[in-house]
Scaffold this motif. Structure first.
Motif, PDB file in Angstrom:
ATOM      1  N   ASP A  38      -5.956   7.079  -1.725  1.00  0.00           N
ATOM      2  CA  ASP A  38      -7.338   7.526  -1.498  1.00  0.00           C
ATOM      3  C   ASP A  38      -8.331   6.417  -1.839  1.00  0.00           C
ATOM      4  OD1 ASP A  38      -6.430   9.949  -0.656  1.00  0.00           O
ATOM      5  OD2 ASP A  38      -6.847  11.016  -2.526  1.00  0.00           O
ATOM      6  N   THR A  39      -8.076   5.744  -2.961  1.00  0.00           N
ATOM      7  CA  THR A  39      -8.985   4.656  -3.380  1.00  0.00           C
ATOM      8  C   THR A  39      -8.975   3.533  -2.348  1.00  0.00           C
ATOM      9  OG1 THR A  39      -8.533   5.193  -5.674  1.00  0.00           O
ATOM     10  CG2 THR A  39      -9.492   3.018  -5.256  1.00  0.00           C
ATOM     11  N   ARG A  45     -12.631   1.809   4.196  1.00  0.00           N
ATOM     12  CA  ARG A  45     -13.626   2.443   5.092  1.00  0.00           C
ATOM     13  C   ARG A  45     -15.023   1.900   4.805  1.00  0.00           C
ATOM     14  NH1 ARG A  45     -10.839   7.721   3.857  1.00  0.00           N
ATOM     15  NH2 ARG A  45      -9.180   7.728   5.423  1.00  0.00           N
ATOM     16  N   ALA A  46     -15.298   1.624   3.526  1.00  0.00           N
ATOM     17  CA  ALA A  46     -16.623   1.081   3.172  1.00  0.00           C
ATOM     18  C   ALA A  46     -16.848  -0.285   3.828  1.00  0.00           C
ATOM     19  CB  ALA A  46     -16.733   0.958   1.645  1.00  0.00           C
ATOM     20  N   LYS A  47     -15.767  -0.935   4.217  1.00  0.00           N
ATOM     21  CA  LYS A  47     -15.888  -2.229   4.927  1.00  0.00           C
ATOM     22  C   LYS A  47     -15.820  -2.044   6.432  1.00  0.00           C
ATOM     23  CE  LYS A  47     -13.714  -4.748   1.161  1.00  0.00           C
ATOM     24  NZ  LYS A  47     -12.482  -5.366   0.675  1.00  0.00           N
ATOM     25  N   GLU A  52      -6.175   5.651   8.004  1.00  0.00           N
ATOM     26  CA  GLU A  52      -5.632   6.960   7.617  1.00  0.00           C
ATOM     27  C   GLU A  52      -4.660   6.702   6.473  1.00  0.00           C
ATOM     28  OE1 GLU A  52      -3.773   8.958  10.971  1.00  0.00           O
ATOM     29  OE2 GLU A  52      -5.146   7.920  12.320  1.00  0.00           O
ATOM     30  N   ALA A  53      -4.685   7.575   5.461  1.00  0.00           N
ATOM     31  CA  ALA A  53      -3.793   7.393   4.313  1.00  0.00           C
ATOM     32  C   ALA A  53      -2.922   8.634   4.173  1.00  0.00           C
ATOM     33  CB  ALA A  53      -4.616   7.172   3.053  1.00  0.00           C
ATOM     34  N   HIS A  54      -1.620   8.431   4.025  1.00  0.00           N
ATOM     35  CA  HIS A  54      -0.688   9.557   3.933  1.00  0.00           C
ATOM     36  C   HIS A  54       0.347   9.304   2.843  1.00  0.00           C
ATOM     37  CE1 HIS A  54      -1.942  11.353   7.800  1.00  0.00           C
ATOM     38  NE2 HIS A  54      -2.133  10.098   8.173  1.00  0.00           N
ATOM     39  N   VAL A  55       0.582  10.356   2.039  1.00  0.00           N
ATOM     40  CA  VAL A  55       1.673  10.267   1.063  1.00  0.00           C
ATOM     41  C   VAL A  55       2.983  10.389   1.839  1.00  0.00           C
ATOM     42  CG1 VAL A  55       2.810  11.419  -0.866  1.00  0.00           C
ATOM     43  CG2 VAL A  55       0.309  11.192  -0.844  1.00  0.00           C
TER      44      VAL A  55
END
Ligand SMILES: NC(=O)c1ccc[n+]([C@@H]2O[C@H](COP(=O)([O-])OP(=O)(O)OC[C@H]3O[C@@H](n4cnc5c(N)ncnc54)[C@H](OP(=O)(O)O)[C@@H]3O)[C@@H](O)[C@H]2O)c1
Length: 240
Positions: A38-39, A45-47, A52-55
């Motif tokens: 998530d971090t 995304r801020a850049k 997409e992030a997935h466990v």
């Protein structure tokens, strides 16, 4: 291109995500650590990076393949790996030793299989190590699993020679992040771990480390297709 990077939130995988995102690729990053994912996703995304992030635990043979099949990827970067246990091979915990293969070899192979089944064209980049070419005594699960991935890459490339899918091994060199940084900065641990740490410090002191920017920069070129004509081969930092 849609690029899935296993272990893309941390250390070398994070460096890969940064440079690939900066090049405008759409990223899918995976790992076990939801908070780190998530971090990393929020910072990317801020850049302005699409991510997409997935466990997905590579020890679960279905997790990463399912993601690849449902999301679709153009490029798979098999970066996630375990360093494995340290010590004489006959003394380390055998369950830990074998788990390293489940993650580093089976996890890599099954992710590659899923990508091959779903891709019409693209490439698979298996991140390996010099320890898979030479030897790394006291770290054998890691060394032998990476050697197996190098052989897997060679075999897949031949099986795929009539399809526009390249498979490459990439040795990013020893970099001062992740596994090698933890190794060289370790101040306690068993005598065997201390021996490995001392070796890592000596490698760095004698200038054998590769700057992380250089490792990540070469990965970008491999992702772009520049090395597809060498499908099956091991690309090293020297190729940069
Ligand atoms: N650092 C070096 O000098 C060096 C040198 C040569 C090759 N390499 C290769 O480069 C790659 C990255 O190394 P690194 O130094 O960045 O290692 P690292 O700091 O240990 O990071 C490993 C990455 O893999 C992920 N991972 C580990 N086990 C996983 C599992 N079961 N399922 C899903 N993800 C898993 C971790 O994420 P989670 O914790 O979220 O699961 C993390 O993102 C590895 O393939 C390594 O062999 C590194």
């Amino acid at each position: 291109m849609r690029v899935l990077i296993t272990g893309g939130a941390k250390a070398l995988g994070r460096a890969f995500s940064e440079v690939l995102g900066a090049q405008g690729h759409q990223l899918i990053i995976t790992g076990r650590d939801e908070r780190a994912l998530d971090t990393a996703a929020a910072e990317l995304r801020a850049k302005g990076v699409y991510v997409e992030a997935h466990v997905a635990d590579l020890a679960d043979p279905n997790a990463t393949p399912k993601l690849i099949e449902s999301l679709g990827v153009d490029v798979l970067v098999n970066n996630g790996a375990l360093g494995g246990p340290v010590g004489p091979t006959w003394e380390v915990d055998e369950t830990d030793w074998w788990r390293t293969f489940e993650v580093n070899l089976r996890g890599t192979a099954f992710a590659a299989n899923a990508a091959i089944r779903t891709m019409t064209s693209g490439r698979i980049i298996n991140v390996v190590s010099n320890a898979g070419v030479h030897r790394w005594p006291y770290v054998t699960a890691y060394s032998v699993s990476k050697a197996a991935v190098i052989k897997l890459t060679e075999n897949l490339a031949i099986e795929l020679k009539r399809r526009p899918i390249a498979v490459l091994s990439y040795d990013p060199g020893m970099v001062d992040v992740g596994l090698m940084r933890r190794g060289r900065t370790m101040s306690d641990g068993s005598a065997d771990e201390q021996r490995v740490a001392e070796w890592a410090r000596s490698q760095r002191a004698s200038g054998r480390f590769t700057p992380v920017e250089q490792s990540a920069g070469l990965l970008v070129r491999i992702v772009s297709g520049e090395f597809d004509h060498r499908s099956g081969e091991l690309i090293t930092a020297q190729d940069g």
